[in-house]
Write a protein that holds these residues in place. Structure first.
Motif, PDB file in Angstrom:
ATOM      1  N   ARG A  99     -20.036   9.214 -30.441  1.00  0.00           N
ATOM      2  CA  ARG A  99     -20.176   7.619 -29.972  1.00  0.00           C
ATOM      3  C   ARG A  99     -21.201   7.429 -28.999  1.00  0.00           C
ATOM      4  N   ILE A 100     -21.979   8.656 -28.419  1.00  0.00           N
ATOM      5  CA  ILE A 100     -22.734   8.446 -27.310  1.00  0.00           C
ATOM      6  C   ILE A 100     -24.221   8.040 -27.743  1.00  0.00           C
ATOM      7  N   LYS A 101     -24.757   6.682 -27.376  1.00  0.00           N
ATOM      8  CA  LYS A 101     -25.780   6.217 -27.934  1.00  0.00           C
ATOM      9  C   LYS A 101     -26.837   6.881 -26.993  1.00  0.00           C
ATOM     10  N   CYS A 102     -26.562   7.071 -25.712  1.00  0.00           N
ATOM     11  CA  CYS A 102     -27.788   7.661 -24.899  1.00  0.00           C
ATOM     12  C   CYS A 102     -27.024   7.977 -23.589  1.00  0.00           C
ATOM     13  N   GLY A 103     -27.797   8.713 -22.698  1.00  0.00           N
ATOM     14  CA  GLY A 103     -27.242   8.894 -21.349  1.00  0.00           C
ATOM     15  C   GLY A 103     -28.274   9.297 -20.377  1.00  0.00           C
ATOM     16  N   LEU A 104     -27.735   9.466 -19.186  1.00  0.00           N
ATOM     17  CA  LEU A 104     -28.469   9.789 -18.034  1.00  0.00           C
ATOM     18  C   LEU A 104     -27.717  10.898 -17.173  1.00  0.00           C
ATOM     19  N   VAL A 105     -28.731  11.804 -16.666  1.00  0.00           N
ATOM     20  CA  VAL A 105     -28.377  12.663 -15.675  1.00  0.00           C
ATOM     21  C   VAL A 105     -28.758  12.161 -14.408  1.00  0.00           C
TER      22      VAL A 105
ATOM     23  N   THR B  30     -38.877   9.200 -10.701  1.00  0.00           N
ATOM     24  CA  THR B  30     -39.323   9.983 -11.561  1.00  0.00           C
ATOM     25  C   THR B  30     -38.611  10.021 -12.927  1.00  0.00           C
ATOM     26  N   TYR B  31     -39.037   9.875 -14.097  1.00  0.00           N
ATOM     27  CA  TYR B  31     -38.058   9.681 -15.053  1.00  0.00           C
ATOM     28  C   TYR B  31     -38.684  10.756 -15.900  1.00  0.00           C
ATOM     29  N   LYS B  32     -37.491  11.708 -16.425  1.00  0.00           N
ATOM     30  CA  LYS B  32     -37.639  12.855 -17.290  1.00  0.00           C
ATOM     31  C   LYS B  32     -37.243  12.276 -18.543  1.00  0.00           C
ATOM     32  N   ARG B  33     -38.093  12.303 -19.594  1.00  0.00           N
ATOM     33  CA  ARG B  33     -37.744  11.476 -20.997  1.00  0.00           C
ATOM     34  C   ARG B  33     -36.584  12.191 -21.551  1.00  0.00           C
ATOM     35  N   THR B  34     -35.885  11.668 -22.505  1.00  0.00           N
ATOM     36  CA  THR B  34     -35.062  12.369 -23.341  1.00  0.00           C
ATOM     37  C   THR B  34     -35.853  13.370 -24.368  1.00  0.00           C
ATOM     38  N   LYS B  35     -35.173  14.326 -24.968  1.00  0.00           N
ATOM     39  CA  LYS B  35     -35.850  15.192 -25.984  1.00  0.00           C
ATOM     40  C   LYS B  35     -36.469  14.260 -26.976  1.00  0.00           C
ATOM     41  N   HIS B  36     -36.174  13.272 -27.434  1.00  0.00           N
ATOM     42  CA  HIS B  36     -36.685  12.667 -28.476  1.00  0.00           C
ATOM     43  C   HIS B  36     -37.873  11.771 -28.073  1.00  0.00           C
ATOM     44  N   GLY B  37     -37.943  11.803 -26.838  1.00  0.00           N
ATOM     45  CA  GLY B  37     -39.327  11.325 -26.292  1.00  0.00           C
ATOM     46  C   GLY B  37     -39.731   9.879 -26.544  1.00  0.00           C
ATOM     47  N   ASN B  38     -39.322   9.406 -27.408  1.00  0.00           N
ATOM     48  CA  ASN B  38     -39.684   8.043 -27.782  1.00  0.00           C
ATOM     49  C   ASN B  38     -38.591   7.228 -28.028  1.00  0.00           C
ATOM     50  N   HIS B  39     -37.336   7.478 -27.436  1.00  0.00           N
ATOM     51  CA  HIS B  39     -35.959   6.935 -27.797  1.00  0.00           C
ATOM     52  C   HIS B  39     -35.872   5.675 -27.261  1.00  0.00           C
ATOM     53  N   TYR B  40     -35.115   4.726 -27.601  1.00  0.00           N
ATOM     54  CA  TYR B  40     -34.829   3.630 -26.834  1.00  0.00           C
ATOM     55  C   TYR B  40     -34.743   3.622 -25.472  1.00  0.00           C
TER      56      TYR B  40
ATOM     57  N   VAL C 286     -36.533   1.761 -22.597  1.00  0.00           N
ATOM     58  CA  VAL C 286     -35.875   1.035 -21.522  1.00  0.00           C
ATOM     59  C   VAL C 286     -36.213   1.339 -20.114  1.00  0.00           C
ATOM     60  N   VAL C 287     -36.046   2.616 -19.779  1.00  0.00           N
ATOM     61  CA  VAL C 287     -36.281   3.020 -18.298  1.00  0.00           C
ATOM     62  C   VAL C 287     -37.649   3.026 -17.961  1.00  0.00           C
ATOM     63  N   GLU C 288     -38.614   3.034 -19.009  1.00  0.00           N
ATOM     64  CA  GLU C 288     -40.066   2.973 -18.633  1.00  0.00           C
ATOM     65  C   GLU C 288     -40.372   1.631 -18.194  1.00  0.00           C
ATOM     66  N   LYS C 289     -39.916   0.707 -18.982  1.00  0.00           N
ATOM     67  CA  LYS C 289     -39.953  -0.788 -18.764  1.00  0.00           C
ATOM     68  C   LYS C 289     -39.512  -1.200 -17.467  1.00  0.00           C
ATOM     69  N   VAL C 290     -38.250  -0.643 -17.050  1.00  0.00           N
ATOM     70  CA  VAL C 290     -37.656  -1.016 -15.853  1.00  0.00           C
ATOM     71  C   VAL C 290     -38.643  -0.561 -14.643  1.00  0.00           C
ATOM     72  N   LEU C 291     -39.322   0.637 -14.803  1.00  0.00           N
ATOM     73  CA  LEU C 291     -40.071   1.375 -13.786  1.00  0.00           C
ATOM     74  C   LEU C 291     -41.347   0.503 -13.711  1.00  0.00           C
ATOM     75  N   GLU C 292     -41.798   0.241 -14.808  1.00  0.00           N
ATOM     76  CA  GLU C 292     -43.262  -0.594 -14.821  1.00  0.00           C
ATOM     77  C   GLU C 292     -42.662  -2.034 -14.062  1.00  0.00           C
ATOM     78  N   ASP C 293     -41.807  -2.608 -14.377  1.00  0.00           N
ATOM     79  CA  ASP C 293     -41.324  -3.893 -14.097  1.00  0.00           C
ATOM     80  C   ASP C 293     -41.223  -3.978 -12.335  1.00  0.00           C
ATOM     81  N   SER C 294     -40.810  -2.544 -11.889  1.00  0.00           N
ATOM     82  CA  SER C 294     -40.514  -2.676 -10.290  1.00  0.00           C
ATOM     83  C   SER C 294     -41.674  -2.859  -9.559  1.00  0.00           C
ATOM     84  N   GLY C 295     -43.024  -2.622 -10.131  1.00  0.00           N
ATOM     85  CA  GLY C 295     -44.160  -2.860  -9.459  1.00  0.00           C
ATOM     86  C   GLY C 295     -44.304  -1.667  -8.287  1.00  0.00           C
TER      87      GLY C 295
END
Lengths: 451, 451, 451
Positions: B246-252, B263-273, B277-286
Motif C-alpha cells: 500500500r506504500i506509494k512512497c516515503g521519506l526518511v 539536500t534531497y537524496k532521491r529514491t532508488k527509482h530516481g525519477n519517481h513521482y 514532487v520534492v525537487e519542485k518544492v525545493l525549486e519553488d523555495s527559491g
C-alpha cells in the motif's frame, strides 16, 4: 519536386520578394483594421490581387464554442478638439488614436474627466500605444505621453463616430490541394490596424508564399489563413472541425520583419517532426537563432493547440511579440521593419516548406556492404566540384542509414550535414537506382485510402 | 483539502513549530537510547504526549529475515576511576562515554591495558565520539582525545553496569487513515543517544507533522515510524509484509536541523513521482539546495528499497549524515541545531505533503479553444492583485494541458510556475466548472475496489 | 572464468606483450602487401607461427555483392633510373615508392612526361606518400617532395615489374568456440604495405589477443579476421552470411600504437551494450580518452554496419586514421609507434573482453532487507585491506540492484565504482550463496537451444 523550390531559393529572387513584401505592407499599413469590419475586407481585397483568397463571413451572434461572434465595429472619424476647435488628437492622422472597439461618443468634458479615457506609454513618451476593448464596452483615446502632458486645462469636445452593429467576422482562406490530403497550415492575423512587425509582416509573408505555392507541384496540401486573431481562429476551428484531422502541422506567421535574430517557438508537442524541421533549417542557416518552448499565451497557436484539437503548431518569428519595446505602439511602423529582414525570413519559411515537401524515407537497394560508387560514376559526377568529398560522404550517410526507418531529415540531423547536401545525395543515389522512396509510396497509398 | 495545509503554512505557525521542535529535542536529548532498551521506551512515551503512538515490541531471538532480534541492552552507570577514586570518565555526565551495547565489566587495569578499549577523535580532540558494537561482544569507553592524552599511568578501576538480556526491540507507530488506503510513509530513528541533528531532528519533526496530520482531512493514509535504525526497519518490514504494497512512497527524516542547505537524496527509482514532487518544492523555495542520487548506504531507505520491497523512499535532509564533522560525536548537540533550521525543514516537508495531497489530473471541460475567462469573472476576480497576470497565465497553462494526462505537478514543472500558483488556478477554474478532477475519481474507485 | 583474464592482466605480462607486438611488427613491416597477392600470404604465414589461422582464398572474378574480386597484383621490382643508370627512386628501398596496384610499365620519358605519374606530399617534403589505384588502371611512383624538386631535366627510364592476373583475395581467420555460439568479432586489415600504426598495429594486437584467447576457457565464441580492407570485409561477409546472425558485437582494431590518447568510435547503434562496455573500461582507466560517434566512413565497420547486416561494430583506437599527419605516409613507421603504447592498448582490449566475458545479471537470494554480512565473514574477509570499505559498499550496490534486471556493468555504471570492484563483490557474495547468476543460465539454455 523540390527542384522548384531550389529555383525559387536563389538569392536574387528572395531579395525581390523582400521588396515586394515591404511594398505590400506599406499599402496595407494605413487601413483601420479590427477583429471585424470593413478594414479586414479592404485588406483581404488587396491580397486577392496576389492570390485567389476565398472570403468567408460568419454573422454576429453565432455561437463559436465558448464564444459569440461580436457586433461588427466600424469607425469613420474620431477626435479630441480643444475649446478653440483644434483637433489635438485626430484619428485621421493615425488610427491608433482610437481605443479599438470604442463605442460611439460625442461629449464635452474637462481634462480631468477626459483623462480616465486617455492612454499613454509614460516610458516611451513619443509613442502612441495600441489598445483594444473588444469585450468590455468602453471608449478611449491613445496618444503620446508628451502630448498628454502638454494639454492645458480646457473644455474638450470628444467625438468617436463608430458603429457597433450586427455584421460579420470576416476572413480569407487559400486552400491549395496537393498529392495527399495531409495539410500544412499557415496562419496570420489581419485584425491589427497600423502594426508592421506584429501582424502585417505575417500577412505579407503568407501572401508571397501563397503566390509561390500556387505555381508549384505540391506533395502536401496547404491551407493559408488570413484571420482575425483569437475570435477568427476560434470561428475558423468551429466551422472546420471536420477538416482539422487532416492538418499535419502548422506555423503562425508574425513578427517577421524586425532586425532581431530568428526565434522558433516550438509546438506544444515539443519534439514534433515540425520542430525538428524548423530547428534544422535554423542550424543550417549558419545564423544565430533561438528556440523557445511552447507556452499557451501568444498568438493563435494557443487555439490550434487547445486540448480539443492539440494541433502541432509552432511559430517561426524574429523577435517575439512583447519582447521588443515597439510592440503594440505606433513605433511598430514601416521604419521598424526592413525588406532585407522580410527576405531573410521568407527564405527560412521556404526552406522549412522545402524540407516538409522533399523529406522522405528511403530503402537502400544494395543494403549488404557499400555499393561500388565508382563504377556508377558517382565519384566522377562530382569530381570537379569543390564539395566533392562532402557529397560523397553524404552518399555514404544516406546509404548506411536508409533502412526505411530514417528520413533524410533524420540523416541530416545525425550526420550534422546540411539538409540540402543530404537531399542532393539521395537524388543522385536514386538516379543510380540505389535508393527507393518508402514514405511517398506509403503516403500515396494513404491518400488513396482516405479519399 | 489543501486549504488546511495552506492555513498551517503561514510563517508564524512555522516559526512556532520550530521552537516546539527544539524544545522537545532538548527534552529528549539526555536520554540514553540504543537499538533496544528503556531509553527507546522513555522516548516514545514522551512523544505520546503529542501524538497517539502505538507501541510495538518484538522479543529477542525472533528471526526477522536474515537477522535475529538481539538481547536487550540497558545501562545504569559506567565510569573509569583513577587510583584516588576520581571518576575521570563518567557516564553520568554523558551517555556517549559508553561504547553503545558494551557488555558489563568491573576490573582494575593499567592505562596500557585500558587503552585497547578507549576510543577518541584525534582530529577533534575536544569531542567525544559516538560508537556502537551491536553484534560483536565488546566493551569500551569514548572520550575526548585531549582527556586521553592527559591521563597519567595509573591503576584504573573500570566499571560498566550494563545488562544484555532477552527483552524486546521496541518501536512507535502512528497510522492515520485517509480517503484511500494508499500510504505515505515517514520514518525516523530513535536508537541514537544524545545526537541532535542525526536522529533527534527527525524524531521531533515527525512528531509535529504527525500532530498536524491528525487534525487534517487526509486523501492519502499516512504511516509514521519511530524505529531503531536497521534492526527496527527490518523488524517492521518483517512484521508488516502484507501492508508494504500500500506504500506509494516515503521519506526518511534525519539531519534536519543544521545550518546547511537542503539536500534531497532521491529514491532508488530516481525519477519517481516523489522525486519530482520534492525537487519542485525545493525549486519553488527559491533557496539553494542539492540533489543527490540514491546509493544503498545511509539510513533505512536501504532496507525499504532492498530488491524484495523496492519501495520508492527518498530522504529530505539538510547536510547529509557523514558530511558534517560533528556527525557521530558529542558536537552534534543542541548548539549545532537551530529552531529556525528546523522550522525551515518543517515547512518544506509540509509543502511536499501538500503537493502529494493536492496534486491531481484534470479534464478541461471546454477543450476546444480557450474558454472566455472574462465573462466568467476569472479576470476580475484577480484584477486587484499584484500577481493578476501570473494567475491568468497559470489558468491558461492548466486549461491547455488538462487533457487528463498531465497532473498539476506536471503542469507546474513544464510551465516553470510555482506549484502554489498552478493549484490555485486549478481551484478557480474548478469553481467555474471548467475543470473536473480525473485522479481523485480514479483513486476513490481504486480505494473502493481494494477495501 | 575471469580469473584467467586477471592473471594475464598483470603489468609485467602486459609489458612483455607490448615488446612481442613491437617485434612482430618489425618483422612484418618490410613486406609488400596489397589487397591481394603474395605479401598477404607471407604475412599470414608468419602469424600462423603464433596462432592457428585458417587461410581462405576466393578467386578473381567472384561476384561479392556489388563488387567483383579483382585481379591479383604482385610486384617484383620497380625503379626510376636517370640517364646515368642511377636508381633515383627504388622499390627495393621502400615498397611505398610504387603506386599500389600499378600496371606494369617499361619506358623512357622526360621529367615533364614522368611528372604526371609522380606523387608527393608538399607539406611534408621528406615523407613518401602511400597511394593506391585499385579500381582505375594506372601506374605511378610516390616519393619525397624534396627528391622530386632535386630531379634535373633528363631522360628517365621507368620500370614497374608488376603482374595483374587472375588469382585470389586471401584472408586469415581464427575461430575459437566458447560456451555459447554468440560471437565476438575482432577484425584487422592486412592490405597495407609498410604502415605501422595504420594496419600493422591492429594485426599484431589481434595476433597476441588470439594467442591468449586460445588458452582460455571462453564464454563467448571469438572470431578474429585478418582481412584486406573493404574488398576483404565484403568478401568475408558474402561468404559467411549464414554466420553473421551469431555476432553479438565487434571491434575493428587499427591505429593502436601511437602516443595519442585512446579513442573509441561508437557502434552505429550508439548506445549498444558494447559501447557501454568500452566506455566504462576507458573511464575506469583513469587516463584521458575521447569518444566519437559512428560515421559511415573509416574502416571495415562501414561494411559490417551496412543496413543489410547492421552489426554493432565499434573501433577502439588511439589517434584515429586521418587525424595524425603521418597517416598514409612513410612516416607511419617503426619510430612512430612504441611498445608501451601497444601494451597500453592491449590491456584495454583485454579489459573490454574481460567485461564481455564476466558480466552477468544476478538475483539477490536474500532480497528482503540487507543480509547480515558480518555473520558471513564478509566484513572480516576484507578487513585488513586498504579498500575494505570500497568492497563493502560494492557489495551493498550489488545486493540492492541484483533483481535480475541489472547486470554488473549496469551496477558499476550506476554506482560510479570500477567494474573490477563490482565483479569482485559479486564473486564474494556468490561465494556466500547470496547471489545467483541469471544471464549465464539463460545463455546456456539459449546455447543448447540453438545448437
Amino acid at each position: 519536386m523540390y527542384e522548384h523550390f531550389e529555383w525559387f531559393l536563389n538569392k536574387e529572387r528572395v531579395d525581390e520578394a523582400g521588396q515586394e513584401m515591404y511594398d505590400l505592407m506599406a499599402r496595407l499599413y494605413p487601413i483601420t483594421r479590427s477583429i471585424t469590419g470593413n478594414g479586414v475586407r479592404e485588406t483581404l481585397k488587396i491580397i486577392q490581387e496576389y492570390i485567389p483568397l476565398n472570403i468567408h463571413e460568419v454573422p454576429t451572434g453565432t455561437q463559436v464554442f465558448d464564444w459569440e461572434v461580436p457586433n461588427e465595429w466600424n469607425v469613420e472619424d474620431a477626435y479630441i478638439k480643444d475649446s478653440r476647435g483644434v483637433r489635438v488628437v485626430d484619428f485621421q492622422k493615425s488610427n491608433l488614436h482610437v481605443l479599438n472597439y470604442s463605442v460611439p461618443i460625442h461629449a464635452k468634458m474637462t481634462l480631468d474627466e477626459l483623462k480616465n479615457h486617455l492612454f499613454t506609454l509614460p516610458d516611451y513618451p513619443e509613442w502612441t500605444p495600441y489598445l483594444t476593448s473588444y469585450y468590455r464596452k468602453d471608449w478611449g483615446f491613445c496618444l503620446p505621453h508628451n502630448l498628454l502632458q502638454s494639454l492645458p486645462d480646457d473644455l474638450y469636445e470628444v467625438k468617436i463616430e463608430s458603429t457597433l452593429k450586427p455584421g460579420f467576422v470576416t476572413w480569407g482562406e487559400l486552400y491549395l490541394p496537393g498529392e495527399t490530403e495531409e495539410e500544412i497550415l499557415l496562419s496570420c492575423y489581419v485584425c491589427h490596424p497600423s502594426m508592421c512587425n506584429d501582424s502585417l509582416s505575417g500577412v505579407v509573408l503568407l501572401t508571397l508564399i501563397g503566390q509561390l505555392l500556387t505555381h508549384l507541384k505540391r506533395r502536401h496540401s496547404f491551407r493559408l489563413l488570413f484571420i482575425p486573431e483569437t475570435i477568427g481562429a476560434i470561428t475558423w476551428l468551429h466551422e472546420n472541425q471536420d477538416k482539422v484531422g487532416r492538418i499535419k502541422c502548422g506555423l503562425v506567421a508574425t513578427c517577421l520583419g524586425d532586425p532581431g535574430q530568428s526565434t522558433y517557438k516550438r509546438t506544444k508537442h515539443g519534439n514534433h517532426y515540425l520542430d525538428k524541421v524548423v530547428e534544422k533549417v535554423l542550424e543550417d542557416s549558419g545564423e544565430p537563432f533561438q528556440i523557445i518552448d511552447f507556452f499557451p499565451m501568444g498568438s493563435d497557436e494557443r487555439q490550434f493547440s487547445s486540448p480539443g484539437f492539440n494541433l502541432p503548431v509552432g511559430s517561426l518569428m524574429r523577435t517575439p511579440y512583447g519582447r521588443f519595446p515597439q510592440y503594440h505602439s505606433s513605433a511598430d511602423n514601416l521604419d521598424f521593419v526592413g525588406s532585407s529582414y522580410l527576405a531573410n525570413t521568407y527564405q527560412k519559411y521556404l526552406q522549412v516548406l522545402h524540407v516538409l515537401e522533399s523529406d522522405d524515407r528511403y530503402l537502400n537497394l544494395n543494403p549488404k556492404c557499400e555499393p561500388q560508387l565508382g563504377k556508377r560514376g558517382l565519384y566522377s559526377s562530382v569530381g570537379g566540384q569543390k564539395n566533392a568529398q562532402d557529397i560523397q560522404f553524404a552518399m555514404l550517410w544516406v546509404l548506411n542509414f536508409s533502412d526505411g526507418q530514417n528520413s533524410l531529415l533524420d540523416i541530416a540531423r545525425r550526420s550534422g550535414m546540411p539538409y540540402e547536401l543530404i537531399v542532393r545525395a539521395a537524388k543522385d543515389l536514386q538516379g543510380s537506382e540505389l535508393l527507393v522512396s518508402v514514405m511517398q509510396t506509403d503516403e500515396r497509398l494513404y491518400a488513396r485510402r482516405t479519399r
